[in-house]
Every structure is written in C-alpha cells, then in structure tokens.
Design a protein around this motif. Structure first.
Motif, mmCIF file in Angstrom:
data_model
loop_
_atom_site.group_PDB
_atom_site.id
_atom_site.type_symbol
_atom_site.label_atom_id
_atom_site.label_comp_id
_atom_site.label_asym_id
_atom_site.label_seq_id
_atom_site.Cartn_x
_atom_site.Cartn_y
_atom_site.Cartn_z
ATOM 1 N N MET A 1 14.532 -9.894 -3.738
ATOM 2 C CA MET A 1 14.560 -8.470 -3.971
ATOM 3 C C MET A 1 15.772 -7.889 -3.249
ATOM 4 N N LYS A 2 16.450 -6.956 -3.941
ATOM 5 C CA LYS A 2 17.622 -6.305 -3.376
ATOM 6 C C LYS A 2 17.337 -4.827 -3.173
ATOM 7 N N ALA A 3 18.127 -4.199 -2.324
ATOM 8 C CA ALA A 3 17.910 -2.787 -2.002
ATOM 9 C C ALA A 3 18.004 -1.895 -3.230
ATOM 10 N N ASP A 4 18.819 -2.273 -4.225
ATOM 11 C CA ASP A 4 18.970 -1.448 -5.425
ATOM 12 C C ASP A 4 18.031 -1.883 -6.552
ATOM 13 N N ASP A 5 17.102 -2.751 -6.261
ATOM 14 C CA ASP A 5 16.147 -3.242 -7.250
ATOM 15 C C ASP A 5 15.263 -2.085 -7.731
ATOM 16 N N ALA A 6 15.135 -1.930 -9.041
ATOM 17 C CA ALA A 6 14.307 -0.860 -9.602
ATOM 18 C C ALA A 6 12.855 -0.993 -9.165
ATOM 19 N N LEU A 7 12.393 -2.219 -8.972
ATOM 20 C CA LEU A 7 11.016 -2.445 -8.544
ATOM 21 C C LEU A 7 10.749 -1.795 -7.189
ATOM 22 N N LEU A 8 11.739 -1.820 -6.311
ATOM 23 C CA LEU A 8 11.564 -1.239 -4.971
ATOM 24 C C LEU A 8 11.268 0.258 -5.052
ATOM 25 N N ARG A 9 11.826 0.928 -6.040
ATOM 26 C CA ARG A 9 11.607 2.372 -6.176
ATOM 27 C C ARG A 9 10.184 2.720 -6.586
ATOM 28 N N ILE A 10 9.467 1.778 -7.206
ATOM 29 C CA ILE A 10 8.117 2.107 -7.658
ATOM 30 C C ILE A 10 7.021 1.498 -6.794
ATOM 31 N N LEU A 11 7.377 0.564 -5.908
ATOM 32 C CA LEU A 11 6.374 -0.028 -5.029
ATOM 33 C C LEU A 11 5.939 0.982 -3.974
ATOM 34 N N ALA A 12 4.689 0.920 -3.591
ATOM 35 C CA ALA A 12 4.154 1.855 -2.592
ATOM 36 C C ALA A 12 3.261 1.108 -1.617
ATOM 37 N N CYS A 13 3.128 1.664 -0.439
ATOM 38 C CA CYS A 13 2.239 1.112 0.566
ATOM 39 C C CYS A 13 0.802 1.172 0.042
ATOM 40 N N PRO A 14 0.068 0.080 0.187
ATOM 41 C CA PRO A 14 -1.302 0.085 -0.315
ATOM 42 C C PRO A 14 -2.245 0.977 0.499
ATOM 43 N N ILE A 15 -1.806 1.426 1.655
ATOM 44 C CA ILE A 15 -2.675 2.251 2.499
ATOM 45 C C ILE A 15 -2.401 3.746 2.308
ATOM 46 N N ASP A 16 -1.135 4.178 2.510
ATOM 47 C CA ASP A 16 -0.854 5.617 2.394
ATOM 48 C C ASP A 16 -0.147 5.994 1.094
ATOM 49 N N LYS A 17 0.117 5.009 0.241
ATOM 50 C CA LYS A 17 0.727 5.212 -1.082
ATOM 51 C C LYS A 17 2.136 5.772 -1.015
ATOM 52 N N GLY A 18 2.762 5.737 0.160
ATOM 53 C CA GLY A 18 4.120 6.222 0.321
ATOM 54 C C GLY A 18 5.144 5.135 0.050
ATOM 55 N N PRO A 19 6.434 5.516 0.023
ATOM 56 C CA PRO A 19 7.496 4.553 -0.266
ATOM 57 C C PRO A 19 7.647 3.509 0.836
ATOM 58 N N ALA B 1 10.897 -8.743 3.861
ATOM 59 C CA ALA B 1 9.676 -7.956 3.976
ATOM 60 C C ALA B 1 9.926 -6.528 3.503
ATOM 61 N N LEU B 2 8.839 -5.834 3.221
ATOM 62 C CA LEU B 2 8.865 -4.405 2.950
ATOM 63 C C LEU B 2 8.221 -3.723 4.146
ATOM 64 N N TYR B 3 8.698 -2.502 4.453
ATOM 65 C CA TYR B 3 8.236 -1.843 5.668
ATOM 66 C C TYR B 3 7.861 -0.398 5.411
ATOM 67 N N ASN B 4 6.741 0.003 6.004
ATOM 68 C CA ASN B 4 6.298 1.383 5.990
ATOM 69 C C ASN B 4 6.469 1.916 7.415
ATOM 70 N N PRO B 5 7.539 2.674 7.669
ATOM 71 C CA PRO B 5 7.768 3.168 9.030
ATOM 72 C C PRO B 5 6.750 4.216 9.473
ATOM 73 N N ARG B 6 6.097 4.878 8.531
ATOM 74 C CA ARG B 6 5.106 5.894 8.895
ATOM 75 C C ARG B 6 3.897 5.258 9.573
ATOM 76 N N LEU B 7 3.470 4.110 9.059
ATOM 77 C CA LEU B 7 2.312 3.411 9.622
ATOM 78 C C LEU B 7 2.714 2.216 10.488
#
Length: 91
Positions: free
Chosen positions: A1-19, A28-34
């Motif tokens: 996966m790359k930073a400009d991957d279209a998939l990255l724009r639609i994936l969301a955290c399974p807990i808070d549903k944020g980007p 890895a993917l990271y949710n800085p809020r949680l």
C-alpha cells in the motif's frame, strides 16, 4: 500500500470510524486519535478491533513524526511535479 493509494482514502478505523494514516516503514495503518496501530499483512490491512495495538507515548510521537514527514515529502513532490509541468509548458 502506498500513501496515494485510493484504498487508503476509504479505509477507516474499526473503532471510531475515522481516517487512518499510513506508516509505510512499519507496514501499518495508524489512528493517532486512539493511538492504535493496525498491521498490513501481505498487503491486506488487518482492521478488526482486536488486530489493533495500543501505542506507548514514545511510539505515538514517533508515528506522528513519521506521518508529518511523509506529508511534507508529498507536498514537496507535488511542488516539483507542478514546476516540471510549468517548465514543459513554457517550451
């Protein structure tokens, strides 16, 4: 996966549903809020709540720096691409 991957724009955290942000160096993917990191295994993001890992304060700071550096590099690359287009249009 790359930073400009279209998939990255639609994936969301399974807990808070944020980007989520890509931590390319860690795969890895990271949710800085949680402060939760989700692994990418064989190119597939593991986005079950139980797959996430809580990061320590030090790891969170490192992840945020990595995200900021990637964003700065993307802005620079975009600026260079626009400059090349401008130079090419002027020829």
């Amino acid at each position: 996966m790359k930073a400009d991957d279209a998939l990255l724009r639609i994936l969301a955290c399974p807990i808070d549903k944020g980007p989520l942000a890509l931590l390319a160096a860690e795969g890895a993917l990271y949710n800085p809020r949680l402060r939760r990191r989700y692994p990418i295994l064989d190119g597939i993001p593991q986005l079950l709540p139980s797959s996430g890992e809580q990061l320590s304060d030090a790891d969170h700071e490192r992840a945020v720096r990595q995200i900021e550096e990637a964003a700065e590099a993307e802005v620079e690359a975009d600026a260079e691409a626009r400059a090349e287009q401008t130079e090419g249009a002027g020829s």
